[in-house]
Design an enzyme around this catalytic site. Structure first.
Site, PDB file in Angstrom:
ATOM      1  N   LYS B  25       0.837  -1.203   0.000  1.00  0.00           N
ATOM      2  CA  LYS B  25       0.000   0.000   0.000  1.00  0.00           C
ATOM      3  C   LYS B  25       0.876   1.260   0.000  1.00  0.00           C
ATOM      4  CE  LYS B  25      -3.986  -2.029   0.350  1.00  0.00           C
ATOM      5  NZ  LYS B  25      -4.750  -2.010  -0.900  1.00  0.00           N
ATOM      6  N   CYS B  26       0.352   2.304  -0.617  1.00  0.00           N
ATOM      7  CA  CYS B  26       1.052   3.581  -0.574  1.00  0.00           C
ATOM      8  C   CYS B  26       1.112   4.076   0.863  1.00  0.00           C
ATOM      9  CB  CYS B  26       0.324   4.624  -1.446  1.00  0.00           C
ATOM     10  SG  CYS B  26       0.901   4.527  -3.149  1.00  0.00           S
ATOM     11  N   PRO B  27       2.221   4.662   1.309  1.00  0.00           N
ATOM     12  CA  PRO B  27       3.324   5.162   0.481  1.00  0.00           C
ATOM     13  C   PRO B  27       4.463   4.175   0.222  1.00  0.00           C
ATOM     14  CG  PRO B  27       3.609   5.907   2.727  1.00  0.00           C
ATOM     15  CD  PRO B  27       2.352   5.083   2.721  1.00  0.00           C
ATOM     16  N   ILE B  28       4.321   2.890   0.591  1.00  0.00           N
ATOM     17  CA  ILE B  28       5.473   1.978   0.496  1.00  0.00           C
ATOM     18  C   ILE B  28       6.051   1.890  -0.928  1.00  0.00           C
ATOM     19  CG2 ILE B  28       6.260  -0.415   0.861  1.00  0.00           C
ATOM     20  CD1 ILE B  28       4.228  -0.426   3.255  1.00  0.00           C
ATOM     21  N   ASP B  52      -1.694  -1.040  -5.806  1.00  0.00           N
ATOM     22  CA  ASP B  52      -2.480  -0.107  -5.002  1.00  0.00           C
ATOM     23  C   ASP B  52      -2.924   1.027  -5.924  1.00  0.00           C
ATOM     24  OD1 ASP B  52      -3.617   1.550  -3.170  1.00  0.00           O
ATOM     25  OD2 ASP B  52      -1.760   2.064  -2.120  1.00  0.00           O
TER      26      ASP B  52
END
Lengths: 378, 89
Positions: B25-28, B52
């Site tokens: 998932k963001c921000p990853i 995502d």
């Protein structure tokens, strides 16, 4: 504690509270009946209608009360499309309209109609040229444009859009939820929707105005209330309170708006100075006075909301992790701006300078901590 | 889906590095990209695989903020996108 989520709901105005309590005693009877208490309720209802119509710039008999701003939009969109069936079945909307407009559009599509979505620029302003072309296309029954965006505060060129619509003979529905009571409604609309709890009235009151001469047919089962536009018994005490709030906020709108705009300007200028890797979002000049939105790179929106809540700040976010759908805000997507690490600060009436200063002092550490915990070494 | 922000000379250039951020998932995915963009030579292409929906908007936005170049985003058959970024500096 500092409440910075006025764009979701404005705290109840003290004059609305007072009016509500008085009207619970004076305005409980059925305004459609003919005995004394009913006549009194009817009088209170019609007085509130006249007051709200005056502030919004329409006639009393053009204004109906709904159960919410969302219901006002649903009825406005679907009723106008129904009334204009012979003209066609195309609905034109901007890409950054409130979800109530987009959801009404989905119902229209499911019923065989079509929806054309007009894009926005990087700051969220609708592409007027594309909007004009869309409304001029054959078979356009209705166009919708918000007065200002609820997530980023960008004001839309409603007056210009209304001229384009008028030239094409297409009615324009303006969703004025974020500006009613704060700024005059731009001219040229055919249908207008707004919500009382956004201007300091109680929840449970929306308004739908349909200009004389605009074709409209209720999409709901018939009912005699509200000139057959909205089914169900009116919430007279809440409507009376909504009128009291609107009168009060409209009277102080210019002064309070200027004060809040200065605080928002400060947030817009200071956040990128104090926090590295931040994008301030939305139109810098043509915007509402009380909303400012920014996104912090490498930060999870939900984590930032939690940190700020712990520090005593109630703010909202358009990041996907904070949405029940786990999708980022359609507004931020349409603008092509950063959707993660997003924070919307929207200042209610009376926000103190000290609270804004404290927010600016707490934010940099909150962001730094979250980045550190996520192992960001950039 | 048609690739966004394409420029003819970049499209089709093979990525020098592929980052698998599928399921993240963001921000990853953005953090992974930011940490590793300097692993490719100047003008090299990084391909970020992500599913995502936020990444589809956020990687081009990151490129704009960081003055790198978003070449194009290609839909993956299994869902998600291969988002190509050119290192500019």
């Amino acid at each position: 504690m500092a409440y910075f989520d006025a764009a979701s709901t404005e705290p109840l105005h003290p004059q609305a509270r007072e009016a509500l309590i008085a009207a619970l005693d004076a305005g409980w009877a059925d305004p459609a009946r003919l005995y004394g208490p009913a006549r009194r309720a009817k009088m209170l209802l019609e007085q509130a209608r006249a007051e709200i119509a005056e502030v919004l710039g329409c006639r009393s008999d053009e204004l109906s009360f709904t159960a919410s701003g969302t219901q006002a939009v649903h009825l406005g969109v679907l009723g106008a499309l129904r009334g204009r069936r012979r003209a066609g079945s195309r609905l034109v909307v901007s890409a950054v309209e409130h979800s109530s407009v987009l959801h009404a559009g989905q119902v229209h599509e499911a019923g065989g109609g079509s929806v054309e979505t007009v894009g926005v620029g990087r700051t969220g302003v609708v592409d007027l040229e594309a909007f004009g072309a869309a409304v001029r296309a054959e078979g356009t029954a209705l166009a919708c444009l918000q007065s200002a965006n609820h997530e980023v505060g960008t004001a839309q060129p409603v007056a210009e859009a209304a001229e384009l619509c008028a030239a094409a003979g297409v009615p324009l529905l303006v969703d004025a939820a974020q500006t009613a009571g704060r700024a005059p409604v731009p001219p040229g609309w055919s249908l207008l929707a707004a919500s009382a709890h956004k201007w300091g009235g109680p929840a449970g009151v929306g308004v739908l105005a349909v200009r004389k001469g605009t074709r409209w047919r209720s999409p709901l089962p018939e009912d005699e209330r509200e000139r057959r536009r909205v089914p169900g018994f009116e919430n007279v005490p809440a409507i009376v309170a909504a009128a009291a709030a609107l009168r009060a906020v409209a009277a102080e709108a210019e002064r309070e708006g200027a004060r809040l705009a200065a605080l928002v300007d400060r947030v817009r200028a200071e956040v990128p100075r104090l926090v590295p890797d931040v994008e301030v979002i939305g139109e810098p000049v043509a915007r509402v006075p009380h909303i400012v939105t920014f996104s912090c790179l490498y930060v999870e929106g939900e984590a930032l909301l939690t940190e700020l809540d712990r520090a005593g700040f109630s703010v909202s976010s358009g990041s996907s992790c904070t949405a029940s759908t786990l999708r980022p805000s359609h507004v931020l997507e349409a603008m092509g701006v950063l959707t993660h690490g997003n924070v919307r600060v929207s200042l209610p009436r009376g926000t103190s300078e000290a609270d804004v200063d404290r927010f600016l002092s707490v934010l940099p550490d909150a962001v730094r901590r979250i980045r550190e915990e996520a192992g960001v070494k950039l | 889906m048609t690739p966004r922000q394409t420029s003819a000379e970049d499209v089709g250039q093979a990525p020098a590095l592929t980052i698998d951020a599928l399921g993240k998932k963001c921000p990853i995915p953005i953090i992974m990209l930011a940490e590793r963009i300097n692993h490719v030579p100047l003008n090299g292409i990084v391909s970020v695989l992500a599913d995502d929906p936020a990444a589809f908007t956020d990687i081009p936005a990151w490129c704009r903020l960081k003055s790198h170049h978003h070449v194009a985003s290609y839909e993956l058959p299994q869902g998600g996108w291969a988002i190509h970024v050119r290192r500019n500096y």
